[in-house]
Enzyme design. Structure first.
Site, PDB file in Angstrom:
ATOM      1  N   ASP A   1       1.316  -2.140   8.650  1.00 39.62           N
ATOM      2  CA  ASP A   1       2.248  -2.883   7.801  1.00 39.62           C
ATOM      3  C   ASP A   1       3.089  -1.878   6.999  1.00 39.62           C
ATOM      4  O   ASP A   1       2.545  -0.985   6.349  1.00 39.62           O
ATOM      5  CB  ASP A   1       1.420  -3.775   6.854  1.00 39.62           C
ATOM      6  CG  ASP A   1       2.267  -4.756   6.065  1.00 39.62           C
ATOM      7  OD1 ASP A   1       3.360  -5.121   6.538  1.00 39.62           O
ATOM      8  OD2 ASP A   1       1.818  -5.164   4.975  1.00 39.62           O
TER       9      ASP A   1
ATOM     10  N   HIS B   1       7.798 -11.849   5.851  1.00 43.74           N
ATOM     11  CA  HIS B   1       6.958 -11.140   4.878  1.00 43.74           C
ATOM     12  C   HIS B   1       6.851 -12.015   3.635  1.00 43.74           C
ATOM     13  O   HIS B   1       7.638 -12.930   3.429  1.00 43.74           O
ATOM     14  CB  HIS B   1       7.589  -9.789   4.519  1.00 43.74           C
ATOM     15  CG  HIS B   1       7.333  -8.738   5.548  1.00 43.74           C
ATOM     16  ND1 HIS B   1       6.554  -7.627   5.317  1.00 43.74           N
ATOM     17  CD2 HIS B   1       7.743  -8.641   6.838  1.00 43.74           C
ATOM     18  CE1 HIS B   1       6.499  -6.890   6.416  1.00 43.74           C
ATOM     19  NE2 HIS B   1       7.217  -7.489   7.363  1.00 43.74           N
TER      20      HIS B   1
ATOM     21  N   ASP C   1      -1.115 -11.505   2.257  1.00 46.77           N
ATOM     22  CA  ASP C   1      -1.958 -10.535   1.569  1.00 46.77           C
ATOM     23  C   ASP C   1      -2.396 -11.061   0.202  1.00 46.77           C
ATOM     24  O   ASP C   1      -3.587 -11.165  -0.098  1.00 46.77           O
ATOM     25  CB  ASP C   1      -1.176  -9.217   1.406  1.00 46.77           C
ATOM     26  CG  ASP C   1      -2.033  -8.093   0.848  1.00 46.77           C
ATOM     27  OD1 ASP C   1      -3.249  -8.287   0.705  1.00 46.77           O
ATOM     28  OD2 ASP C   1      -1.495  -7.007   0.567  1.00 46.77           O
TER      29      ASP C   1
HETATM   30  P1  13P Z   1       2.336 -11.724   0.225  1.00 48.51           P
HETATM   31  O1  13P Z   1       2.433 -10.842  -0.982  1.00 48.51           O
HETATM   32  O2  13P Z   1       3.131 -12.982   0.045  1.00 48.51           O
HETATM   33  O3  13P Z   1       0.939 -12.011   0.612  1.00 48.51           O
HETATM   34  O4  13P Z   1       3.022 -10.951   1.441  1.00 48.51           O
HETATM   35  C1  13P Z   1       2.346  -9.904   2.092  1.00 48.51           C
HETATM   36  C2  13P Z   1       3.231  -9.157   3.023  1.00 48.51           C
HETATM   37  O5  13P Z   1       4.334  -9.544   3.343  1.00 48.51           O
HETATM   38  C3  13P Z   1       2.705  -7.892   3.587  1.00 48.51           C
HETATM   39  O6  13P Z   1       3.673  -7.206   4.320  1.00 48.51           O
END
Ligand code: 13P
Length: 307
Positions: free
Chosen positions: A82, A210, A255
């Site tokens: 990521d 994302h 995340d």
């Molecule tokens: P969130 O913060 O909405 O969970 O997004 C995580 C993300 O896009 C990781 O690349």
């Protein structure tokens, strides 16, 4: 089963008009939660590791642990980098066994983003690994990336088409109104569905959302009840996620929700059982709460039953 590439999972998702959760993990319990739910719901899934997670737990350690755990379930699993920050970062991730990488040069100018991304695509494709890149800029804070609202801008559809053609990427992260973290706006954050549809009409490759955490009120309330402090948090509404996946979003990154669930459950155990010092008794409930989050998301995304 053995790992598959992100491309295998996401091409099927785009064609089938559903989304696949890409869940960030940096430890055993999160990985268990995500894989146990994926197996129970018969859902393909992506485990993703950020650069911060690599520093925290070790690239090989995480990749080998996840690959071993993935080999014990029957659903397709990819391990994804990521927000890879450089060619070198993508290369070392592939060396460690990742089957999908993101090169994030979205902070660079258009031509430089193309140059860096193409270099990674050539290297990764030669090794059978698929690639995500980003065009446009999301707001919010995520580890090494901190983009203020003024610096964020949405993805231009025509530029997206040129970017995809010139780089050969397999899936594209688009800025369509979401942001990383627990503070995505007031009330129901705006998602530019027309932009998603426009970009998707120009390209058949899967798009990536994302910042897709839902940050549900029941969870933030539970977090607060357990002594946690959080301000005016807001996440992406289930209907917005589901509509996006029918219109071209294939990969959906989550995340924040897992972090909130993890910490809420840990707080609850420690509050309720001050004498407890067995880490398994403290972390087991956090795994259960993360499973609730992952299960709900997989159902909303429509990936349940697709493996
Ligand atoms: P969130 O913060 O909405 O969970 O997004 C995580 C993300 O896009 C990781 O690349």
């Amino acid at each position: 089963m053995p790992l598959v590439t992100g491309g295998v999972i996401l091409t099927a998702a785009r064609a089938g008009k559903y989304g696949v959760g890409a869940f960030n993990s940096n430890n055993l319990e999160t990985t268990q939660a995500v894989l146990e739910v994926a197996e129970a719901l018969k859902s393909p899934v992506i485990l993703q590791i950020s650069e911060g997670a690599r520093k925290y737990a070790g690239t090989e350690t995480l990749a080998h642990m996840m690959a071993d755990m993935a080999s014990r379930v029957s659903v397709p699993v990819a391990i994804h980098l990521d927000h890879g920050s450089s060619f070198e970062s993508c290369k070392t991730a592939i060396d460690a066994g990742f089957t999908s990488v993101m090169i994030d040069a979205s902070h660079d100018a258009f031509e430089e983003n193309i140059r860096v991304t193409k270099e990674v695509v050539d290297m990764a494709h030669a090794r059978g690994v698929t690639v995500e890149a980003e065009l446009g800029r999301l707001g919010g804070i995520e580890e090494h990336v901190d983009v203020s609202a003024e610096d964020a801008f949405l993805t231009d559809p025509e530029e997206a088409l040129e970017f995809i053609r010139r780089t050969g990427i397999d899936y594209l992260a688009v800025a369509i109104g979401t942001s990383h973290g627990a503070y995505k706006g007031k009330g129901r954050p705006f998602i530019d569905h027309a932009r998603i549809e426009k970009i998707a009409s120009l390209t058949p490759i899967p798009l990536v959302m994302h910042g897709a955490s839902g940050v549900p009120t029941w969870l933030t309330e539970r977090f607060k009840a357990a002594g946690g402090e959080i301000g005016d948090a807001a996440g992406i509404h289930d209907e917005d996620v589901s509509r996006s996946t029918q219109n071209g979003i294939g990969k959906v990154n989550i995340d924040t929700d897992l972090r909130l669930a993890f910490t809420t459950a840990v707080r609850e155990v420690l509050n309720a059982s001050p004498k407890e010092f067995d880490p398994r008794k403290i972390l087991g409930p956090s795994r259960d709460l993360m499973k609730e989050i992952a299960s709900h998301r997989m159902k909303v995304l429509g990936s349940a039953g697709k493996a």
